[in-house]
Design an enzyme around this catalytic site. Structure first.
Site, mmCIF file in Angstrom:
data_model
loop_
_atom_site.group_PDB
_atom_site.id
_atom_site.type_symbol
_atom_site.label_atom_id
_atom_site.label_comp_id
_atom_site.label_asym_id
_atom_site.label_seq_id
_atom_site.Cartn_x
_atom_site.Cartn_y
_atom_site.Cartn_z
ATOM 1 N N GLY A 29 19.102 -1.116 21.597
ATOM 2 C CA GLY A 29 19.530 -2.024 23.094
ATOM 3 C C GLY A 29 20.795 -2.703 22.764
ATOM 4 N N GLY A 34 28.016 4.357 26.033
ATOM 5 C CA GLY A 34 27.947 5.447 24.971
ATOM 6 C C GLY A 34 26.424 5.749 25.102
ATOM 7 N N HIS A 35 25.581 4.809 25.264
ATOM 8 C CA HIS A 35 23.957 4.932 25.374
ATOM 9 C C HIS A 35 23.833 5.750 26.696
ATOM 10 C CE1 HIS A 35 23.928 1.389 22.713
ATOM 11 N NE2 HIS A 35 23.265 2.192 21.999
ATOM 12 N N GLN A 59 16.718 -1.879 8.944
ATOM 13 C CA GLN A 59 18.027 -1.559 8.412
ATOM 14 C C GLN A 59 19.074 -2.390 8.379
ATOM 15 O OE1 GLN A 59 17.788 0.860 12.354
ATOM 16 N NE2 GLN A 59 19.847 0.599 12.338
ATOM 17 N N GLU A 146 28.099 10.271 18.004
ATOM 18 C CA GLU A 146 28.949 10.582 16.705
ATOM 19 C C GLU A 146 29.767 9.307 16.420
ATOM 20 O OE1 GLU A 146 31.337 13.662 17.844
ATOM 21 O OE2 GLU A 146 29.966 15.342 17.419
ATOM 22 N N SER A 183 30.717 -0.066 21.462
ATOM 23 C CA SER A 183 29.611 -0.469 20.475
ATOM 24 C C SER A 183 28.997 -1.846 20.904
ATOM 25 C CB SER A 183 30.503 -0.874 18.926
ATOM 26 O OG SER A 183 29.539 -1.330 18.139
ATOM 27 N N SER A 184 28.044 -1.652 20.489
ATOM 28 C CA SER A 184 27.108 -2.811 20.985
ATOM 29 C C SER A 184 27.624 -4.144 20.344
ATOM 30 C CB SER A 184 25.633 -3.072 20.484
ATOM 31 O OG SER A 184 24.843 -1.817 20.963
HETATM 32 O O1 PAF Z 1 22.160 3.983 16.073
HETATM 33 C C1 PAF Z 1 21.140 2.910 16.263
HETATM 34 O O2 PAF Z 1 21.157 2.298 17.356
HETATM 35 C C2 PAF Z 1 20.029 2.779 15.497
HETATM 36 O O3 PAF Z 1 20.510 2.902 14.108
HETATM 37 C C3 PAF Z 1 18.669 3.647 15.692
HETATM 38 C C4 PAF Z 1 19.132 5.252 15.411
HETATM 39 C C5 PAF Z 1 18.219 3.431 17.009
HETATM 40 C C6 PAF Z 1 17.720 3.271 14.636
HETATM 41 O O4 PAF Z 1 17.293 1.897 14.837
#
Ligand code: PAF
Length: 292
Positions: A29, A34-35, A59, A146, A183-184
């Site tokens: 989210g 980029g997304h 993570q 990337e 970047s977020s």
């Molecule tokens: O790059 C991210 O946003 C995260 O690391 C991912 C790949 C969605 C996994 O939670």
């Protein structure tokens, strides 16, 4: 109209009614250009694009970082719909994790360097959730930026080692006008930090040019670090030339294969990471002894 699945049952129900190759864009989210470029890449190749929005606690090695991670679900769903995503999966950890307990993934040595040493357990957490999401969504292709190049390498390794039937597609980093990678986490930069942050890209480009011109990786790294740290706002955690696929540190000029330059920079409330492809050196200067 975009569908939204919040449970695994809803996801399965929607997937049953979608036909054709599925492209998948997993995200945490707080979406940006980029997304949107990952969704666009999928829409070019796949009949259907599915995206997930899930801030994966596994993570994060730092609970404050997890709590402070930017979240904005309404805006995210709006961006996905506008960009042609067919189905958004927005799970909760309890259901996603319940009963799912595979052994740790074989990540080779890719999680032993850079982000892997700075953020213990981070890549196992990424591998865990990506494997789980792949299993549920069963995409033909999955798209990753990337910008998180080490993550991309880790996911390729995961897919290889587990024999997962997914094609992993890496997409170029999208940058703001001054070169800062989108970047977020950029929203957590102060105004002064944001104004100065273009120096990270400038220093990387300069160091990559100096390396391509034949100076040793070590010298080019030191010059790049110094450029960034001229700004008292930033501390460089690493600034390193590495092989592209195995992420091994370059020690001498004249490395023959594909390589990249990687950096992580600490600002007051956030860490920024970035990387850049490096042109091969054509004519190394007189080779000084390597630094191993
Ligand atoms: O790059 C991210 O946003 C995260 O690391 C991912 C790949 C969605 C996994 O939670």
């Amino acid at each position: 109209m975009m569908r939204i699945a919040r449970t695994i049952a809803e996801l399965r129900g929607f997937l049953e009614n979608l036909s054709g190759a599925t492209g998948f864009v997993p995200t945490m989210g707080s979406l940006h250009g980029g997304h949107a470029s990952l969704v666009a890449a999928s829409r070019k190749r796949d009949r259907v694009t599915v995206c997930s929005l899930f801030v994966n606690p596994r993570q994060f090695n730092d609970s404050a970082d997890f709590r402070n991670y930017p979240r904005n679900e309404a805006a995210d769903l709006g961006l996905l719909e506008k960009n042609g995503c067919a189905l958004a999966f927005v799970p909760v950890a309890d259901e996603l994790y319940r009963g799912y307990d595979p052994p740790p993934a074989d990540l080779g040595r890719l999680d032993r360097v850079m982000e892997g040493t700075m953020r213990k357990g981070h890549f196992q957490g990424v591998a865990y959730v990506v494997r789980r999401l792949f299993e549920l969504v069963q995409p033909e292709r999955a798209y990753f930026g990337e910008k998180d190049f080490q993550q991309l390498a880790v996911i390729r390794q995961l897919v290889r080692s587990e024999g997962l039937p997914v094609e992993v597609v890496g997409c170029a980093t999208v940058r703001d006008e001054d070169g800062l990678a989108m970047s977020s986490r950029n929203v957590r930069l102060s105004a002064d930090e944001r104004a100065a942050a273009g120096i990270i890209y400038t220093a990387m480009v300069k160091a990559a040019e100096r390396y391509a011109a034949g100076i040793s990786p070590h010298e080019a790294e030191s010059e790049g670090r110094r450029m960034i740290e001229q700004h008292a706002l930033f501390t460089v955690e690493y600034f390193e030339f590495r092989t592209r696929d195995t992420l091994v540190r370059l020690s001498r000029p004249g490395h023959p294969g594909p390589a990249r330059l990687f950096t992580a920079v600490q600002a007051s409330a956030t860490r920024l990471i970035d990387n850049l492809e490096v042109r091969e050196q054509q004519q190394p200067a007189t080779a000084p002894p390597g630094r191993d």
